[in-house]
Write an enzyme that holds these catalytic residues in place. Structure first.
Site, mmCIF file in Angstrom:
data_model
loop_
_atom_site.group_PDB
_atom_site.id
_atom_site.type_symbol
_atom_site.label_atom_id
_atom_site.label_comp_id
_atom_site.label_asym_id
_atom_site.label_seq_id
_atom_site.Cartn_x
_atom_site.Cartn_y
_atom_site.Cartn_z
ATOM 1 N N GLU A 171 0.856 -1.186 0.000
ATOM 2 C CA GLU A 171 0.000 0.000 0.000
ATOM 3 C C GLU A 171 0.889 1.231 0.000
ATOM 4 O O GLU A 171 1.837 1.331 0.782
ATOM 5 C CB GLU A 171 -0.909 0.027 1.249
ATOM 6 C CG GLU A 171 -1.735 1.322 1.301
ATOM 7 C CD GLU A 171 -2.746 1.388 2.457
ATOM 8 O OE1 GLU A 171 -2.723 0.529 3.343
ATOM 9 O OE2 GLU A 171 -3.551 2.345 2.445
ATOM 10 N N ASN A 180 -4.580 5.057 -1.971
ATOM 11 C CA ASN A 180 -5.790 5.560 -1.302
ATOM 12 C C ASN A 180 -6.423 6.660 -2.141
ATOM 13 O O ASN A 180 -5.740 7.555 -2.628
ATOM 14 C CB ASN A 180 -5.440 6.120 0.075
ATOM 15 C CG ASN A 180 -5.038 5.017 1.023
ATOM 16 O OD1 ASN A 180 -5.882 4.314 1.567
ATOM 17 N ND2 ASN A 180 -3.742 4.826 1.191
ATOM 18 N N GLU A 191 -7.991 2.152 -2.862
ATOM 19 C CA GLU A 191 -8.632 1.951 -1.547
ATOM 20 C C GLU A 191 -9.525 3.146 -1.255
ATOM 21 O O GLU A 191 -9.086 4.281 -1.283
ATOM 22 C CB GLU A 191 -7.570 1.811 -0.456
ATOM 23 C CG GLU A 191 -6.712 0.579 -0.643
ATOM 24 C CD GLU A 191 -5.847 0.258 0.575
ATOM 25 O OE1 GLU A 191 -5.895 1.001 1.580
ATOM 26 O OE2 GLU A 191 -5.120 -0.743 0.510
ATOM 27 N N ASP A 233 -11.886 0.468 2.351
ATOM 28 C CA ASP A 233 -10.874 0.673 3.401
ATOM 29 C C ASP A 233 -11.559 0.887 4.753
ATOM 30 O O ASP A 233 -12.711 1.311 4.808
ATOM 31 C CB ASP A 233 -10.041 1.912 3.041
ATOM 32 C CG ASP A 233 -8.643 1.872 3.633
ATOM 33 O OD1 ASP A 233 -8.384 1.036 4.505
ATOM 34 O OD2 ASP A 233 -7.807 2.696 3.212
ATOM 35 N N GLU A 259 -5.514 -5.061 8.169
ATOM 36 C CA GLU A 259 -4.448 -4.082 8.431
ATOM 37 C C GLU A 259 -4.268 -3.957 9.942
ATOM 38 O O GLU A 259 -5.213 -4.174 10.696
ATOM 39 C CB GLU A 259 -4.780 -2.725 7.802
ATOM 40 C CG GLU A 259 -6.005 -2.056 8.388
ATOM 41 C CD GLU A 259 -6.263 -0.630 7.872
ATOM 42 O OE1 GLU A 259 -5.885 -0.307 6.751
ATOM 43 O OE2 GLU A 259 -6.865 0.129 8.643
HETATM 44 P P1 C2E Z 1 -5.286 3.685 5.814
HETATM 45 O O1 C2E Z 1 -5.449 3.749 4.338
HETATM 46 O O2 C2E Z 1 -6.265 2.878 6.574
HETATM 47 O O3 C2E Z 1 -3.787 3.153 6.042
HETATM 48 C C1 C2E Z 1 -3.383 2.321 7.077
HETATM 49 C C2 C2E Z 1 -2.734 3.097 8.193
HETATM 50 O O4 C2E Z 1 -2.418 2.195 9.251
HETATM 51 C C3 C2E Z 1 -1.417 3.761 7.810
HETATM 52 O O5 C2E Z 1 -1.310 4.963 8.563
HETATM 53 C C4 C2E Z 1 -0.401 2.742 8.307
HETATM 54 O O6 C2E Z 1 0.885 3.304 8.550
HETATM 55 C C5 C2E Z 1 -1.054 2.302 9.577
HETATM 56 N N1 C2E Z 1 -0.617 0.972 9.997
HETATM 57 C C6 C2E Z 1 -0.250 -0.065 9.230
HETATM 58 N N2 C2E Z 1 0.060 -1.143 9.959
HETATM 59 C C7 C2E Z 1 -0.119 -0.792 11.243
HETATM 60 C C8 C2E Z 1 0.047 -1.493 12.493
HETATM 61 O O7 C2E Z 1 0.412 -2.652 12.545
HETATM 62 N N3 C2E Z 1 -0.260 -0.784 13.613
HETATM 63 C C9 C2E Z 1 -0.670 0.511 13.577
HETATM 64 N N4 C2E Z 1 -0.932 1.129 14.733
HETATM 65 N N5 C2E Z 1 -0.831 1.201 12.417
HETATM 66 C C10 C2E Z 1 -0.562 0.552 11.275
HETATM 67 P P2 C2E Z 1 -0.819 6.329 7.898
HETATM 68 O O8 C2E Z 1 0.268 6.068 6.914
HETATM 69 O O9 C2E Z 1 -0.575 7.274 9.025
HETATM 70 O O10 C2E Z 1 -2.083 6.791 7.064
HETATM 71 C C11 C2E Z 1 -3.271 7.184 7.704
HETATM 72 C C12 C2E Z 1 -4.391 7.372 6.718
HETATM 73 O O11 C2E Z 1 -4.138 8.483 5.859
HETATM 74 C C13 C2E Z 1 -4.581 6.192 5.779
HETATM 75 O O12 C2E Z 1 -5.290 5.170 6.444
HETATM 76 C C14 C2E Z 1 -5.361 6.845 4.650
HETATM 77 O O13 C2E Z 1 -6.730 6.939 4.976
HETATM 78 C C15 C2E Z 1 -4.782 8.244 4.620
HETATM 79 N N6 C2E Z 1 -3.787 8.341 3.521
HETATM 80 C C16 C2E Z 1 -2.493 7.946 3.480
HETATM 81 N N7 C2E Z 1 -1.937 8.213 2.281
HETATM 82 C C17 C2E Z 1 -2.908 8.782 1.514
HETATM 83 C C18 C2E Z 1 -2.963 9.276 0.155
HETATM 84 O O14 C2E Z 1 -2.013 9.215 -0.623
HETATM 85 N N8 C2E Z 1 -4.166 9.793 -0.270
HETATM 86 C C19 C2E Z 1 -5.259 9.841 0.544
HETATM 87 N N9 C2E Z 1 -6.396 10.370 0.028
HETATM 88 N N10 C2E Z 1 -5.247 9.396 1.813
HETATM 89 C C20 C2E Z 1 -4.088 8.864 2.303
HETATM 90 MG MG MG Z 2 -7.374 1.820 7.584
HETATM 91 MG MG MG Z 3 -5.686 2.490 2.913
#
Ligand code: C2E
Ligand code: MG
Ligand code: MG
Length: 397
Positions: free
Chosen positions: A176, A234, A266, A296, A353
């Protein structure tokens, strides 16, 4: 991490229990301890900027403001704080509060049934600092929109890649793409610190194009190495209100030379989704072009069963609040079981996830979930590090 440097807040109405906790904390070397006999006082202490708080130890039953309401206020404040729950309540109640706490984005260190011994406390306190991230709201408030705009122009936003692994075979099947900001002064910032500003300033499309192009290029690089991996990006649903977007996404990805079948989009439905018909048209078109579509954060907020019937999804991505620590929690297990079962009947792949431990992995595997993603496998990695990681990966036994 040194316990003597941490600031604790003990919220517990029962005086004897409170003193016992404080004695236990002191025996572990804690030097900064605040105490409150009800949720309201605890929240006042927490909100007072003169008294920093790193770890809150919180009882669920308290007069004036109970533990649940207290946790909600902490969640809304968006501060980077960790919580340990203590309670004499039955396990099922503690479990649902645990899930609620995580859904608020709070770093939950764990729950202990009373009495709390120094040993149990130490184990949980040691987890503080592992996952703590800069507070979304506070960091966002601190960054002026102009800085985000110029950061975008200067290409400071990049995708990191978090591996996705097939649970049955242990084989890496994709990654991802998660945006990170290489901020010149503040270092690597997570999306929680800036996505809100991007959205409010109409920059979501710019972010989406950048992520689609860079992710398509990364995916092609993997294919050139002989790994036919899939990349997930995403997509903010607000973007899809534009009817031409689906075609433009297809063009952008195909222009890089990637076939859409290697990319999954997603989607998290947001409260802002007002033009349902336009979104459905866009999603149906993307599916027809060959993109995978993933729902998602399944199980939270707006991502619900209703969407499954309306949108041609190919994948169901179970929110991490149901996955992390699932083996310890019979309620979570039931939710996982039924989501996986439903997805199977609908012909969808399931992705879990938030797999953080061996026991999370084992349970999801046993329940027949298709794909795993989480810190137990790897954190999101910069593009080059991701390639090294794939080369060195060996599946858990
Ligand atoms: P998401 O799409 O649900 O992504 C999963 C989030 O869970 C990611 O946080 C990831 O780093 C985190 N994660 C993965 N494995 C674990 C784990 O084992 N434990 C815990 N505590 N966390 C874990 P991240 O990178 O901070 O991203 C947060 C949200 O921001 C994403 O949730 C998504 O909704 C959004 N996002 C990230 N990149 C993009 C993007 O390029 N475009 C858009 N529109 N939204 C984005
Ligand atoms: Mg998520
Ligand atoms: Mg995601």
């Amino acid at each position: 991490m040194n316990i003597a440097d941490l600031h604790f807040l003990v919220a517990e109405d029962h005086e004897f229990q409170r003193k016992t906790l404080i004695i236990a904390l002191k025996s572990l070397g804690a030097k900064h301890i605040l105490e409150a006999a009800d949720g309201r006082v605890a929240f006042e202490l927490f909100s007072d900027l003169a008294t920093p708080v790193d770890v809150i130890i919180c009882d669920l039953e308290m007069p004036n403001m109970d533990g649940m309401e207290f946790i909600r206020h902490i969640g809304n404040a968006g501060a980077p704080v960790s919580i340990i729950l203590t309670s004499a309540m039955e396990r099922s109640v503690i479990s649902s509060v645990e899930t609620m706490t995580r859904a608020y984005g709070i770093n939950l260190l764990g729950a202990i049934e009373k009495p709390a011994t120094p040993k149990k406390l130490r184990e949980l306190i040691e987890r503080h600092g592992e996952n703590i991230q800069p507070s979304a709201q506070k960091a966002a408030a601190a960054i002026p929109p102009g800085e985000v705009i110029s950061g975008m122009e200067q290409q400071q936003f990049v995708p990191y890649f978090q591996p996705k692994v097939d649970l049955a075979t242990g084989i890496v099947v994709g990654a991802e793409a998660l945006v990170r900001w290489r901020h010149p002064q503040q270092g690597i910032l997570p999306p929680g610190a800036f996505l809100g500003i991007i959205e409010q300033n109409g920059l979501m499309d710019d972010l989406t194009w950048m992520m689609l192009e860079k992710s398509a290029l990364a995916c092609l690089a993997w294919h050139k190495l002989g790994w036919m991996l899939n990349v997930s990006v995403n997509l903010s649903l607000t973007s899809l209100e534009d009817t031409s977007l689906a075609d433009r996404i297809t063009q952008a990805v195909e222009k890089q030379g990637l076939a859409p079948k290697y990319m999954t989009l997603e989607i998290t439905e947001s409260a802002a989704m007002t033009h349902v018909a336009t979104c459905l048209e866009g999603l149906a078109r993307l599916r027809m072009k060959g993109f995978g579509l993933s729902i998602d954060d399944y199980g939270t907020g707006y991502s619900s069963m209703q969407q499954l019937g309306r949108i041609p999804f190919t994948e169901l991505k179970i929110d991490k609040s149901f996955v992390t620590d699932c083996a310890k929690n019979p309620q979570q297990r039931v939710i996982l079981e039924s989501s996986i079962d439903m997805a199977r009947k609908l012909g969808l792949k399931t992705v879990a996830e938030g797999i953080e431990t061996r026991s999370d992995w084992n349970l999801l595997k046993e329940l027949g979930c298709s794909i795993a993603q989480g810190y137990f496998i790897a954190k999101p990695l910069p593009a080059l590090q991701f390639i090294d990681w794939v080369q060195n990966w060996t599946a858990p036994e």
